[in-house]
Design an enzyme around this catalytic site. Sequence first.
Site, PDB file in Angstrom:
ATOM      1  N   THR A   1       0.813  -1.206   0.000  1.00  0.00           N
ATOM      2  CA  THR A   1       0.000   0.000   0.000  1.00  0.00           C
ATOM      3  C   THR A   1       0.854   1.267   0.000  1.00  0.00           C
ATOM      4  O   THR A   1       2.056   1.241   0.269  1.00  0.00           O
ATOM      5  CB  THR A   1      -0.931   0.010   1.220  1.00  0.00           C
ATOM      6  OG1 THR A   1      -1.883   1.053   1.074  1.00  0.00           O
ATOM      7  CG2 THR A   1      -0.155   0.234   2.498  1.00  0.00           C
TER       8      THR A   1
ATOM      9  N   THR B   1      -3.195  -4.779   5.292  1.00  0.00           N
ATOM     10  CA  THR B   1      -4.618  -4.508   5.157  1.00  0.00           C
ATOM     11  C   THR B   1      -5.154  -5.351   4.001  1.00  0.00           C
ATOM     12  O   THR B   1      -4.395  -5.822   3.157  1.00  0.00           O
ATOM     13  CB  THR B   1      -4.898  -3.017   4.899  1.00  0.00           C
ATOM     14  OG1 THR B   1      -4.248  -2.604   3.695  1.00  0.00           O
ATOM     15  CG2 THR B   1      -4.398  -2.162   6.058  1.00  0.00           C
TER      16      THR B   1
ATOM     17  N   ILE C   1      -4.539  -8.232  -1.028  1.00  0.00           N
ATOM     18  CA  ILE C   1      -3.631  -8.121   0.109  1.00  0.00           C
ATOM     19  C   ILE C   1      -2.739  -6.902  -0.090  1.00  0.00           C
ATOM     20  O   ILE C   1      -2.132  -6.737  -1.148  1.00  0.00           O
ATOM     21  CB  ILE C   1      -2.752  -9.389   0.243  1.00  0.00           C
ATOM     22  CG1 ILE C   1      -3.626 -10.613   0.530  1.00  0.00           C
ATOM     23  CG2 ILE C   1      -1.680  -9.204   1.315  1.00  0.00           C
ATOM     24  CD1 ILE C   1      -4.420 -10.535   1.799  1.00  0.00           C
ATOM     25  N   GLU C   2      -2.659  -6.051   0.915  1.00  0.00           N
ATOM     26  CA  GLU C   2      -1.807  -4.856   0.871  1.00  0.00           C
ATOM     27  C   GLU C   2      -0.923  -4.835   2.114  1.00  0.00           C
ATOM     28  O   GLU C   2      -1.394  -4.524   3.207  1.00  0.00           O
ATOM     29  CB  GLU C   2      -2.659  -3.580   0.819  1.00  0.00           C
ATOM     30  CG  GLU C   2      -3.500  -3.426  -0.426  1.00  0.00           C
ATOM     31  CD  GLU C   2      -2.778  -2.688  -1.538  1.00  0.00           C
ATOM     32  OE1 GLU C   2      -1.605  -2.321  -1.341  1.00  0.00           O
ATOM     33  OE2 GLU C   2      -3.409  -2.457  -2.588  1.00  0.00           O
ATOM     34  N   THR C   3       0.353  -5.196   1.961  1.00  0.00           N
ATOM     35  CA  THR C   3       1.257  -5.020   3.096  1.00  0.00           C
ATOM     36  C   THR C   3       1.562  -3.534   3.259  1.00  0.00           C
ATOM     37  O   THR C   3       1.365  -2.742   2.333  1.00  0.00           O
ATOM     38  CB  THR C   3       2.559  -5.808   2.902  1.00  0.00           C
ATOM     39  OG1 THR C   3       3.220  -5.325   1.732  1.00  0.00           O
ATOM     40  CG2 THR C   3       2.284  -7.296   2.764  1.00  0.00           C
TER      41      THR C   3
END
Length: 602
Positions: free
Chosen positions: A209, A219, A295-297
């Site tokens: 992100t 997130t 998926i957003e690290t």
Amino acid sequence: MPATFPARLLLALIAVVPMTIHAKDTWTTPAEAYRFHKTPSYAETQAFLRRLAMASPETIRLETFGTTPEGRPMIVVIAAADGDLTPERARAAGKPIVLVQAGIHPGEIEGKDAGLMLLRDFAKMGRLPHLLEHAVLVYIPVYSVDGHENSGPYFRINQNGPEEMGFRGQSQYLNLNRDYVKADAPETRAWLTLWNTWRPDLLVDIHTTDGADYQYDLTWYAEDAHKLPPSIAAWQAKAYADDVMPRYEAFGHLASPYLEFRDGRDITKGIANFGSGPRFSTGYAAIRNRAGLLIETHMLKPYEVRVRATYDVLRSVFETVNRDPAALLKASRDADAWAATQAAKPDAALPVTFKEDPRPKPFSLKGYAFTQTASDISGDTWVRYDPTIKKTYAIQSWNDLLPDVAAPLPAAWAIPPQWTAVIERLDAHGIPYTRTTAATHVAVTQDQLSHPTWSEKPFEGHHMLKDVTITPTPTTAELPAGTVIVRADQADAVLALNLLDARAPDSMLRWGYLDAIFEPKEYGEPRVLEALAREMLAKDPSLKAAFDARLHSDPAFAASPRARLSFFFERSPWYTAQKVGAYPILRLDATALQAVLRSEPR
């Protein structure tokens, strides 16, 4: 001193040189060997995967599914227990197919390195022996390969490592995560073929992100229930929030639903839905009647933290699927059946745009303290976070959506054979259709389009049609031989609707593939139009009233001789005969569809 110096030098060499030896001997992945300071090149990635596949042929298979514009192979890994390494064997074994893709934005590459670790631990190390007991993994380690190899240290200013990372666009400067419906890029065409070959039950797309700083290392986002077949919405609601993410947090992480702040300068003003659509990965999965998970690290966490977070969330996803594979398979089957039956309903229509639910919900944000300073450079507010001070904020979430514009769902669409760009997209997406072999006259509904406006700046190589007035018009049309008929009583009906209907924001019309219909090809000389205007005014007093009203209400119109003459030309048969704005994709009701079918030679 002379005796200790060589020893120190030897220790330093041991710390650096044996990495590659260690990797070859013990299945250390390249990123682990680099201690997560670097991510491996595509050649290193392929070499590791080939070695893994050669050592585990019963559980790992490597394939090429496409070629990039710069000539690089696009690699996909198939992983499964019991040799279930084909779509046919996966279906026969009752195993859901999970497509996991990394590197669609190559600067956001955690999914590649986490995937290598996950495959290694499943196939060789015995750490995750049951990972794929009841599922098949189709894994793309790097989707945008050309972008991955266009690497450097200055592509993601917001991100904390690795030392070098790939470029967001592929080699033609297209963002592949905006290309799913229009399918301009060769990579997208290859991906669509892969999708249609495997027909996955779940798509997991891995990113990093940008945005605010906060405590979460990851997130996640899933499409709103209103965008999904009911069975998929139900499966996602139970799987993600109730199972996958709690287990992931039990592994020692913090996770949150995706955080799109309403005001980036003040996180306390709440969060909103980021506005996904079919051009995005999970939005595309939704119109293919499938579950999707984004998926957003978090970009400011160290790269190793981000890779291990991705590893653990994927591990949790597969534990959920493995525990009840039949539930996901049933959700997919029911979703296809749902899509195929919508057109049979009276006044059938499906939403193609969505709006924010005005009723927010409370949300607890685990963030950091922050300050706001008036900037004499930007003239705006400079926000700075202090990650040493954790703080929980009680804010509001406007993440939920409601249906907005609905598009009619006919019995079938008819596309004249000359509109090849549209038909090519049907082929790319694998949408079934037939072609007529004889010309026929049928009653149809044709949308008449007027008042088009386009975006001023290009977006992904197109000036998008921003707004247009749509007037449905019943008429009779001759469908020539070769007309493409796309029936709506099929599983791909929602996909076809989003591709073909003028109301859909990612339709071929909105991306500009049909712009020519707005261009009149014949025109009148001013001296001729002067005479035409006087003739029309003499015949129609109401036209004079409309003309006078426009003169008084629109100064720009009044000041333009061209616009004033066009007012009359565009109301004349000389203009209407050109069928400007007549949308060529026609809608057939059930009676018209049967008439087309009856006209076909038996």
